[in-house]
Scaffold this motif. Structure first.
Motif, PDB file in Angstrom:
ATOM      1  N   ILE A  96      26.512  96.305  11.529  1.00 38.13           N
ATOM      2  CA  ILE A  96      27.487  95.340  12.051  1.00 38.13           C
ATOM      3  C   ILE A  96      27.115  93.982  11.468  1.00 38.13           C
ATOM      4  CG2 ILE A  96      28.428  94.213  14.096  1.00 38.13           C
ATOM      5  CD1 ILE A  96      27.782  96.726  15.684  1.00 38.13           C
ATOM      6  N   PRO A  97      27.922  93.439  10.545  1.00 48.37           N
ATOM      7  CA  PRO A  97      27.592  92.153   9.945  1.00 48.37           C
ATOM      8  C   PRO A  97      28.077  90.987  10.801  1.00 48.37           C
ATOM      9  CG  PRO A  97      29.549  93.043   8.901  1.00 48.37           C
ATOM     10  CD  PRO A  97      29.116  94.055   9.939  1.00 48.37           C
ATOM     11  N   PHE A  98      27.451  89.811  10.593  1.00 48.04           N
ATOM     12  CA  PHE A  98      27.965  88.589  11.206  1.00 48.04           C
ATOM     13  C   PHE A  98      27.929  87.474  10.162  1.00 48.04           C
ATOM     14  CE2 PHE A  98      23.402  88.389  12.090  1.00 48.04           C
ATOM     15  CZ  PHE A  98      23.075  87.055  11.869  1.00 48.04           C
ATOM     16  N   SER A  99      28.852  86.515  10.298  1.00 47.11           N
ATOM     17  CA  SER A  99      28.954  85.448   9.309  1.00 47.11           C
ATOM     18  C   SER A  99      29.580  84.205   9.927  1.00 47.11           C
ATOM     19  CB  SER A  99      29.801  85.893   8.108  1.00 47.11           C
ATOM     20  OG  SER A  99      30.053  84.820   7.234  1.00 47.11           O
ATOM     21  N   VAL A 100      29.011  83.044   9.589  1.00 45.28           N
ATOM     22  CA  VAL A 100      29.647  81.777   9.968  1.00 45.28           C
ATOM     23  C   VAL A 100      30.438  81.189   8.804  1.00 45.28           C
ATOM     24  CG1 VAL A 100      27.896  81.228  11.694  1.00 45.28           C
ATOM     25  CG2 VAL A 100      27.620  80.375   9.362  1.00 45.28           C
ATOM     26  N   TYR A 101      30.268  81.747   7.589  1.00 45.75           N
ATOM     27  CA  TYR A 101      30.898  81.187   6.395  1.00 45.75           C
ATOM     28  C   TYR A 101      31.982  82.065   5.782  1.00 45.75           C
ATOM     29  CZ  TYR A 101      26.787  78.121   6.456  1.00 45.75           C
ATOM     30  OH  TYR A 101      25.808  77.224   6.828  1.00 45.75           O
ATOM     31  N   GLU A 102      32.231  83.234   6.368  1.00 47.15           N
ATOM     32  CA  GLU A 102      33.154  84.187   5.737  1.00 47.15           C
ATOM     33  C   GLU A 102      33.892  85.009   6.792  1.00 47.15           C
ATOM     34  OE1 GLU A 102      32.750  88.161   2.860  1.00 47.15           O
ATOM     35  OE2 GLU A 102      31.117  86.698   2.937  1.00 47.15           O
TER      36      GLU A 102
END
Length: 479
Positions: A241-247
Motif C-alpha cells: 500500500i503506497p502513500f505519497s504527498v507529492y503524487e
C-alpha cells in the motif's frame, strides 16, 4: 521458528544492560536458561545490575571476559547499539553462535500481531500516531520498541486480540532472522548511521529486513515519494500500500492536489484548505479522509507521517470514520519539532531528535520565517555540504557547538551566512547548550524562530537526544 523456551538449561549471553537488556535477561532466566549479562560500563554505572543479581542472574560489568562466549553458548542477545565489531559479538560469529537483538526474542514470544515501523526520520511520530488511532478505535495497542518500552515487556503483556505497535531502528532490525510483522511501514531512507553500518548497502539491507519474512497475507506500507523505498517495494512478497504527498496514486493514500517539492508550513497555510487526504482502494473507490489543514500537527513531513499512520490503521481494521478524531487531535511528540515557548515575539522549537541532515532540512523548511538554527554534535564523518543551500536560503543565523561545530561553521561560511556563532566545548555540557540558547536569543528579533535541530547525534556531549532537548527547553524557559 525458535522460542525462548527452547533455551532451557542452555547458556544465553546478553550484551548490554539498559531496559531492553534487563527485560530480555529476565525472560530467558524465567524460562530456565543459564543467563549471563555483560556490560562494559562499571558496576556503579549499571543500576540495573543489582535487580538481576537478586534474581540469580550472573552480571559482569566493566570489561568483556575472554571466556564470555564459548562453544557452549547457545545464543547471544546484544543491545542494538553495540557494534558487530565488539569482541564478544565477533567471537560469537566465529563460533557460529546465533546473534539476535531483543526484537527477535519478542517476536518469538508475542501472541499478538505486530505493526513494525522503520525509517530514517518520522518513526516516533508515526508510531505514536498509530497507537493513538488504534486506541481510539478500541483495538488495545501496546506501543513499544525503539520508542522507549522494551518489546519483550510488551510481548509478555500482550493478548492475541491486541496489536503491538513497534518503532524499529536499523540497529534492531539487523539482529533479526524470523521476525515477521503483519503490517510493516517503511517511511523513508536517508544517509545516516554509517559509522555503525559501514555503508549504505548495509543500512538499507538492515531496514529491508522488516519485510524479509512477510508473505502475501501481510501488508507493507511504503513511501512512494522516496526512490529507495519505491525500488525496494518491487521485491516484496506482501501486499504493498503506497502513500505519497507529492503524487496522485492509482491506489493507496495520497493528497489531492499534491504538495510541491520543498513545500513547508508557509505554503501549507496558504493552500492546505484545498488539499484533502484521499484513500483510494484497488477497485478505484475513493474516500476523503479529511482536509490536510485539520491534521493536529503542521508540516508536509507530518502529513506524510499521517498518511503512513492511516495506511497502517486501515490495514489493522480501523473504520474510516474512526480515523478522523485522532488525526485531528494529535499533538507533537517531545523532541520532534516541539513548540517550547514564545519570548518577546520569538518562538523556540525543540527538534533534538533531528540527528541527521535530512531531518534538519525538513525541520527548517517547515518554517516560513528566517530561522536561527542551533546545530552540532557527534562527528560521524560527514562534511554536511548538503546543508549549504538550506543555510543560504532559509537561515538568519547559525549557532553551532559540539564536535561538528567547525564543519557546520564552514558550510555556513560557504553559504554566505552573515551571522555564525561558535560555542566552544566545556566539561559542563549544560552550560554549552545554555550559552548557545542565549546567543540565539541575543540575535533574535520578533517574528524569528529559534530552532534546535542538531543534524547530529548527541553522544559527543549528552547521554541522549532527550537529555539534549530537555536542557534546551529548560534554557528557553529560563531566559
Amino acid at each position: 521458528m525458535n522460542h525462548p523456551a527452547s533455551y532451557e538449561g542452555r547458556r544465553v549471553v546478553v550484551i548490554g544492560l539498559a531496559r531492553s537488556g534487563v527485560s530480555v535477561a529476565k525472560v530467558f532466566h524465567e524460562l530456565g536458561a543459564e543467563v549471563i549479562v555483560n556490560d562494559m560500563k562499571t558496576r556503579d554505572l549499571c543500576p540495573e545490575a543489582d535487580e538481576l543479581t537478586a534474581l540469580g542472574i550472573s552480571v559482569i560489568c566493566g570489561y568483556h571476559p575472554d571466556d564470555l562466549v564459548t562453544e557452549e553458548t547457545a545464543l547471544l542477545i546484544k543491545n542494538p547499539g553495540i557494534p558487530y565489531t565488539s569482541p564478544p559479538v565477533k567471537r560469537a560469529e566465529e563460533l557460529g553462535v546465533e546473534i539476535i537483538t531483543e526484537v527477535e526474542a519478542a517476536y518469538w514470544l508475542s501472541p499478538a500481531p505486530i505493526i513494525g515501523i522503520t525509517g530514517s526520520n518520522g518513526k516516533t511520530t508515526t508510531t505514536t500516531w498509530i497507537g493513538e488511532i488504534l486506541d481510539y478505535a478500541g483495538l488495545k495497542p501496546i506501543v513499544a520498541g525503539n520508542i522507549g518500552r522494551p518489546l519483550c515487556e510488551a510481548a509478555l503483556e500482550a493478548d492475541q486480540d491486541q496489536w503491538i505497535v513497534a518503532e524499529l531502528s536499523s540497529f534492531q532490525l539487523k539482529g533479526t532472522s524470523a521476525f515477521r510483522p503483519h503490517i510493516a511501514l517503511l517511511l523513508n531512507i536517508a544517509e545516516t548511521h554509517l559509522d555503525y553500518h559501514g555503508d549504505m548497502d548495509d543500512y538499507v539491507n538492515s531496514k529491508a529486513k522488516l519485510f524479509d519474512n512477510q508473505s502475501e497475507d501481510d501488508i507493507a506500507i511504503v513511501n512512494w515519494d522516496d526512490p529507495e523505498c519505491r525500488a525496494l517495494s518491487e521485491f516484496l512478497a506482501a501486499e504493498v500500500i503506497p502513500f505519497s504527498v507529492y503524487e496522485k496514486l492509482g491506489s493507496g493514500i495520497y493528497i489531492d492536489p499534491p504538495f510541491e517539492q520543498g513545500a513547508g508550513i508557509t505554503e501549507e497555510e496558504g493552500e492546505a484548505l484545498n488539499r484533502k487526504i484521499i484513500f483510494k482502494q484497488a477497485d478505484g473507490l475513493e474516500t476523503i479522509i479529511l482536509p490536510v489543514a485539520e491534521l493536529g500537527i503542521p508540516g508536509v513531513h507530518n502529513a506524510a507521517n499521517a498518511l503512513a499512520a492511516i495506511g497502517a490503521s486501515i490495514a489493522a481494521g480501523v473504520a474510516l470514520e474512526q480515523l478522523r478524531p485522532p488525526l485531528r487531535g494529535f499533538n507533537a511528540v517531545e523532541h520532534r519539532l516541539e513548540f517550547v515557548r514564545e519570548v518577546n515575539g520569538v518562538k523556540y522549537y525543540n527538534d533534538s531528535k533531528a540527528t541527521n541532515a535530512v531531518a534538519t532540512t525538513i525541520a527548517v523548511q517547515s518554517f516560513g520565517s528566517k530561522v536561527i538554527l542551533l546545530a552540532g554534535g557527534l562527528d560521524r564523518g560527514s562534511d554536511y555540504m548538503e546543508l549549504e543551500p538550506l543555510f543560504r536560503e532559509k537561515l538568519k543565523a547559525l549557532v553551532t557547538f559540539g564536535q561538528t561545530r567547525e564543519k557546520l561553521s564552514r558550510v555556513a561560511e560557504l553559504a554566505g551566512l552573515a551571522r555564525v556563532e561558535i560555542v566552544e566545548p566545556s566539561d559542563d555540557v549544560e552550560s554549552v547548550l545554555r550559552q548557545a540558547v542565549m546567543q540565539a536569543a541575543a540575535i533574535a528579533e520578533p517574528g524569528d524562530i529559534v530552532l534546535l535541530s542538531p543534524a547530529c547525534a548527541s553522544w559527543d556531549m549528552f547521554k541522549s537526544y532527550e537529555q539534549r532537548g530537555r536542557i534546551f527547553k529548560d534554557s528557553a524557559h529560563t531566559l
